[in-house]
Design a protein around this motif. Structure first.
Motif, short mmCIF file in Angstrom:
data_model
loop_
_atom_site.label_atom_id
_atom_site.label_comp_id
_atom_site.label_asym_id
_atom_site.label_seq_id
_atom_site.Cartn_x
_atom_site.Cartn_y
_atom_site.Cartn_z
N ILE A 215 -44.70 105.35 -29.13
CA ILE A 215 -43.50 104.76 -29.54
C ILE A 215 -42.63 103.99 -28.35
O ILE A 215 -41.85 103.32 -28.29
N SER A 300 -39.97 99.63 -24.89
CA SER A 300 -40.90 99.61 -26.08
C SER A 300 -40.61 97.97 -26.58
O SER A 300 -39.81 97.53 -26.49
N TYR A 303 -39.64 99.23 -30.74
CA TYR A 303 -38.53 100.19 -31.38
C TYR A 303 -37.46 100.15 -30.30
O TYR A 303 -37.56 99.58 -29.14
N ASP A 304 -36.34 100.44 -30.94
CA ASP A 304 -35.03 100.22 -30.32
C ASP A 304 -34.86 101.44 -29.18
O ASP A 304 -35.23 102.61 -29.32
N PHE A 307 -34.05 105.13 -30.23
CA PHE A 307 -35.28 105.95 -30.75
C PHE A 307 -36.16 106.43 -29.79
O PHE A 307 -36.27 107.81 -29.83
N TYR A 308 -36.43 105.80 -28.84
CA TYR A 308 -37.27 106.30 -27.61
C TYR A 308 -36.62 106.88 -26.73
O TYR A 308 -37.26 108.31 -26.05
N ILE A 345 -42.30 109.02 -36.99
CA ILE A 345 -42.06 107.67 -36.97
C ILE A 345 -41.72 107.28 -38.54
O ILE A 345 -42.65 107.50 -39.35
N GLU A 348 -40.49 101.71 -42.34
CA GLU A 348 -39.82 100.32 -41.74
C GLU A 348 -38.14 100.27 -42.32
O GLU A 348 -37.33 100.01 -41.77
N TYR A 351 -36.17 103.19 -40.88
CA TYR A 351 -35.96 102.95 -39.56
C TYR A 351 -34.79 101.81 -39.38
O TYR A 351 -33.99 101.97 -38.51
N THR A 355 -31.31 102.28 -37.41
CA THR A 355 -30.82 101.28 -36.31
C THR A 355 -29.58 101.07 -36.52
O THR A 355 -28.92 100.66 -35.46
#
Length: 398
Positions: A215, A300, A303-304, A307-308, A345, A348, A351, A355
């Motif tokens: 990710i 990343s 991903y935003d 998230f990470y 994860i 989509e 997520y 987000t």
């Protein structure tokens, strides 16, 4: 009204401006698993208005009532004597802690000095330098109580004391409130994250397992001694573990050349992970700087940030445990541990939905931290200019 407080005002020994000193130094206080908070010198910094609660201990009710000579009251000034002498913070209202050895609390005599002004002066470069010059002890610096009368405090007219003290306090308080707002925002984000990814009984349909390297990208920094500024070249401050811990660079920070590759230049909002020594993960909001070795810049392409960042932070306790097991003086983790750190994860659709909630929270956190840093810089730049007469005190409006 322009004048130099250090040259144009009478200077009075600090001890003559106090009505009381809370001094509980002596034998080590007995602690308990829970109860009243006991703060140590690490909780007092010159970067915050009030003490921070880091690695605190606790006391029983009996110890609280019988062991101490006295307790601080709201408005007292905490003063560190040992380890990092001269660090000062205000005691908040209400007081929810007590103090023991290696620090004292100073109570201003309000018939002689405005308490917030005294607080600002004790943080001034001139007084901090005096404290540094008076320290004793080669290994552990120590500022003895009997040295307090050697700190000479300039005493201007009362209105000037109020202008300087109130300005310093208001700017500090605004930065402090930003931090409290951010603590609340992060707690909300963490709760949402845990509810969706950690505290679940089964993996939702369409979700899959992965690891941190799936990710995010973890870019290690450079050995900056190879990239020093040359000639008259303007340098960037170097982001090391010390700077990451304190959230900013300062005059003691090393410099590196602007010629380093762009990916090693850190900007506000970048996620930084210290993987060696003191392991920590943070969102850097301390200005543009160069990335030193032993630090990962986490990014990343997919991903935003929320998230990470949260997944890396989630695994931090395990990474710290791994580093502690290393038979070296400076514990660290290897990149292979990132591949062992499992993540979930989402599909989509899920997520994107998360987000829409999480990203605005993180954007506000970053915005508040940047504003807090700018307020602190403004405060610390204004104080010496007001006290030296470079800025007209009467022009200050709150």
């Amino acid at each position: 009204m322009r004048f130099n407080l250090w040259e144009d005002c009478n200077r009075v020994p600090l001890t003559e401006l106090l009505s009381f000193i809370v001094d509980n130094r002596g034998k080590t206080v007995p602690t308990a698993p829970s109860g009243h908070k006991l703060i140590a010198t690490n909780c007092v910094t010159n970067n915050t208005l009030f003490p921070v609660y880091e690695k605190i201990r606790y006391l029983s009710e009996e110890t609280y009532q019988t062991w101490f000579r006295a307790h601080p009251i709201p408005g007292d000034i905490l003063f560190v004597n040992k380890g990092t002498p001269g660090r000062v913070c205000l005691v908040p209202d209400p007081v929810d802690f007590c103090i023991a050895q290696d620090m004292i609390a100073l109570r201003a005599d309000e018939s002689k000095i405005y308490p917030k002004y005294l607080f600002a002066v004790l943080r001034s470069r001139e007084i901090q330098q005096q404290i540094y010059n008076t320290n004793v002890g080669d290994v552990i610096p120590h500022f003895k109580k009997q040295f307090l009368n050697q700190l000479l405090i300039p005493i201007p007219e009362w209105s000037i004391q109020e202008s300087i003290g109130d300005l310093y306090y208001v700017l500090s308080l605004k930065a402090e409130r930003n931090k409290k707002v951010n603590d609340n925002l992060y707690a909300q984000a963490k709760a949402i994250f845990d509810n969706h990814f950690i505290n679940i009984d089964a993996i939702p349909a369409g979700w899959r397992k992965g690891n941190l390297l799936d990710i995010a990208n973890y870019l290690n920094g450079l050995a900056m001694q190879k990239f020093r500024p040359q000639g008259n070249e303007i340098g960037l401050p170097v982001l090391k573990i010390k700077e990451l811990r304190q959230g900013s660079c300062d005059d003691s920070s090393e410099l590196c050349s602007l010629r380093i590759k762009p990916e090693y230049i850190i900007h506000d909002g970048d996620v930084i992970f210290s993987w060696s020594g003191s392991l920590l993960v943070d969102i850097w909001c301390g200005g543009t700087c160069g990335l030193n070795q032993h630090l990962f810049r986490v990014t990343s392409d997919i991903y935003d940030k929320w998230f990470y960042y949260l997944w890396t932070a989630h695994h931090l306790a395990r990474f710290i445990a791994i580093a502690a097991d290393k038979a070296t003086t400076m514990g660290h983790i290897k990149r292979e541990e990132l591949a062992k750190a499992e993540v979930l994860i989402p599909c989509e659709e899920d997520y994107t939905s998360l987000t829409s909630i999480m990203q605005p929270i993180f954007e506000l956190i970053i915005s508040n931290r940047i504003e807090g840093r700018k307020l602190a810089v403004l405060r610390d730049e204004l104080l010496p200019k007001l006290m030296s007469g470079e800025i007209d005190v009467s022009a200050v409006q709150l």
